[in-house]
Design a protein around this motif. Structure first.
Motif, PDB file in Angstrom:
ATOM      1  N   HIS A  65       0.847  -1.194   0.000  1.00  0.00           N
ATOM      2  CA  HIS A  65       0.000   0.000   0.000  1.00  0.00           C
ATOM      3  C   HIS A  65       0.882   1.244   0.000  1.00  0.00           C
ATOM      4  O   HIS A  65       2.032   1.202   0.419  1.00  0.00           O
ATOM      5  CB  HIS A  65      -0.894   0.035   1.250  1.00  0.00           C
ATOM      6  CG  HIS A  65      -2.057  -0.893   1.179  1.00  0.00           C
ATOM      7  ND1 HIS A  65      -2.099  -2.072   1.889  1.00  0.00           N
ATOM      8  CD2 HIS A  65      -3.211  -0.831   0.482  1.00  0.00           C
ATOM      9  CE1 HIS A  65      -3.242  -2.689   1.634  1.00  0.00           C
ATOM     10  NE2 HIS A  65      -3.935  -1.958   0.777  1.00  0.00           N
ATOM     11  N   PHE A  66       0.302   2.333  -0.443  1.00  0.00           N
ATOM     12  CA  PHE A  66       0.994   3.616  -0.342  1.00  0.00           C
ATOM     13  C   PHE A  66       0.938   4.069   1.107  1.00  0.00           C
ATOM     14  O   PHE A  66      -0.070   3.890   1.783  1.00  0.00           O
ATOM     15  CB  PHE A  66       0.334   4.653  -1.256  1.00  0.00           C
ATOM     16  CG  PHE A  66       0.648   4.439  -2.702  1.00  0.00           C
ATOM     17  CD1 PHE A  66       1.738   5.060  -3.287  1.00  0.00           C
ATOM     18  CD2 PHE A  66      -0.131   3.596  -3.482  1.00  0.00           C
ATOM     19  CE1 PHE A  66       2.044   4.850  -4.620  1.00  0.00           C
ATOM     20  CE2 PHE A  66       0.164   3.380  -4.814  1.00  0.00           C
ATOM     21  CZ  PHE A  66       1.259   4.008  -5.386  1.00  0.00           C
ATOM     22  N   TRP A  67       2.017   4.649   1.566  1.00  0.00           N
ATOM     23  CA  TRP A  67       2.103   5.141   2.938  1.00  0.00           C
ATOM     24  C   TRP A  67       1.858   6.641   2.942  1.00  0.00           C
ATOM     25  O   TRP A  67       2.288   7.358   2.043  1.00  0.00           O
ATOM     26  CB  TRP A  67       3.472   4.848   3.531  1.00  0.00           C
ATOM     27  CG  TRP A  67       3.820   3.386   3.606  1.00  0.00           C
ATOM     28  CD1 TRP A  67       2.982   2.325   3.376  1.00  0.00           C
ATOM     29  CD2 TRP A  67       5.090   2.824   3.910  1.00  0.00           C
ATOM     30  NE1 TRP A  67       3.658   1.141   3.533  1.00  0.00           N
ATOM     31  CE2 TRP A  67       4.964   1.416   3.861  1.00  0.00           C
ATOM     32  CE3 TRP A  67       6.328   3.361   4.222  1.00  0.00           C
ATOM     33  CZ2 TRP A  67       6.022   0.554   4.119  1.00  0.00           C
ATOM     34  CZ3 TRP A  67       7.379   2.502   4.474  1.00  0.00           C
ATOM     35  CH2 TRP A  67       7.222   1.115   4.428  1.00  0.00           C
ATOM     36  N   GLY A  68       1.204   7.101   3.981  1.00  0.00           N
ATOM     37  CA  GLY A  68       0.941   8.522   4.124  1.00  0.00           C
ATOM     38  C   GLY A  68       2.037   9.221   4.898  1.00  0.00           C
ATOM     39  O   GLY A  68       3.092   8.650   5.195  1.00  0.00           O
ATOM     40  N   ARG A  69       1.759  10.451   5.219  1.00  0.00           N
ATOM     41  CA  ARG A  69       2.695  11.215   6.048  1.00  0.00           C
ATOM     42  C   ARG A  69       2.736  10.617   7.442  1.00  0.00           C
ATOM     43  O   ARG A  69       1.741  10.074   7.920  1.00  0.00           O
ATOM     44  CB  ARG A  69       2.231  12.666   6.163  1.00  0.00           C
ATOM     45  CG  ARG A  69       2.286  13.420   4.862  1.00  0.00           C
ATOM     46  CD  ARG A  69       1.977  14.863   5.095  1.00  0.00           C
ATOM     47  NE  ARG A  69       3.165  15.497   5.678  1.00  0.00           N
ATOM     48  CZ  ARG A  69       3.384  16.789   5.648  1.00  0.00           C
ATOM     49  NH1 ARG A  69       2.518  17.598   5.101  1.00  0.00           N
ATOM     50  NH2 ARG A  69       4.475  17.292   6.175  1.00  0.00           N
TER      51      ARG A  69
END
Length: 196
Positions: A65-69
């Protein structure tokens, strides 16, 4: 004394009813009438069930998955009741250590990626709740996500481009990618660990 106390008590109760009951009910009713989605928490639904809010980020750590801040809230990430920044100054060794640790985690998750790490992947927003990352931060992670999911890199990049939100009226704000929406679109495309 009675002449002073009675009007004061009447005024107290009238103002309490007006400002403590009538006004909040009127504002809540107007909000639900005029802005129903926002008044309900700006929820993001999947199969009719809430999976998050468009206003609050989520903690994704799976390499597929894409990771957020990073979130500066405690005791858990993206805790809306503890919204706030870390209050660490740019010369604070604790901030430098945290940033180095985040860079190391990103490098460990994608050892072949020699690109510069976008700053928003290693620093928290002022609220600690930001659900968005920059298109550069999404692009930085695209190869890792594509590899883990067994997807063509170009397909993942197309999805990032599709999920990129532009500045309002083309002027206000920056281009940004909502991490939860991007990950939901990615899961709809091919769930993590899906065969072939």
């Amino acid at each position: 004394m009675k002449n002073i106390l009675r009007p004061a008590l009447v005024l107290f109760f009238v103002l309490t009813l007006l400002t403590g009951v009538a006004y909040p009910l009127a504002v809540t009713g107007a909000a639900q009438l005029l802005f129903p989605a926002q008044a309900a928490g700006s929820l993001i639904l999947r199969d009719g069930k809430p999976v998050g809010s468009s206003l609050i980020g989520q903690n994704f750590t799976d390499p597929g998955h894409f990771w957020g801040r990073p979130s500066a809230t405690g005791p858990m990430p993206y805790n809306a009741s503890a919204s706030g920044g870390s209050n660490l100054g740019p010369l604070n060794p604790a901030l430098l250590d945290a940033v180095k640790g985040r860079i190391d985690a990103l490098r460990a998750a994608d050892p072949g990626n020699a690109a510069a790490v976008p700053v928003d992947l290693v620093t928290a927003s002022a609220s600690g709740l930001d659900p968005h990352i920059s298109p550069a931060a999404a692009s930085y992670q695209a190869a890792r996500v594509a590899r883990v999911r067994g997807l063509p890199l170009e397909k993942v990049r197309q999805l990032v481009a599709q999920e990129t939100e532009t500045p309002w009226l083309g002027l206000l704000g920056e281009a940004r990618v909502h991490v939860l929406k991007l990950n939901l679109a990615l899961d709809a495309l091919k769930p993590v660990n899906a065969p072939g």
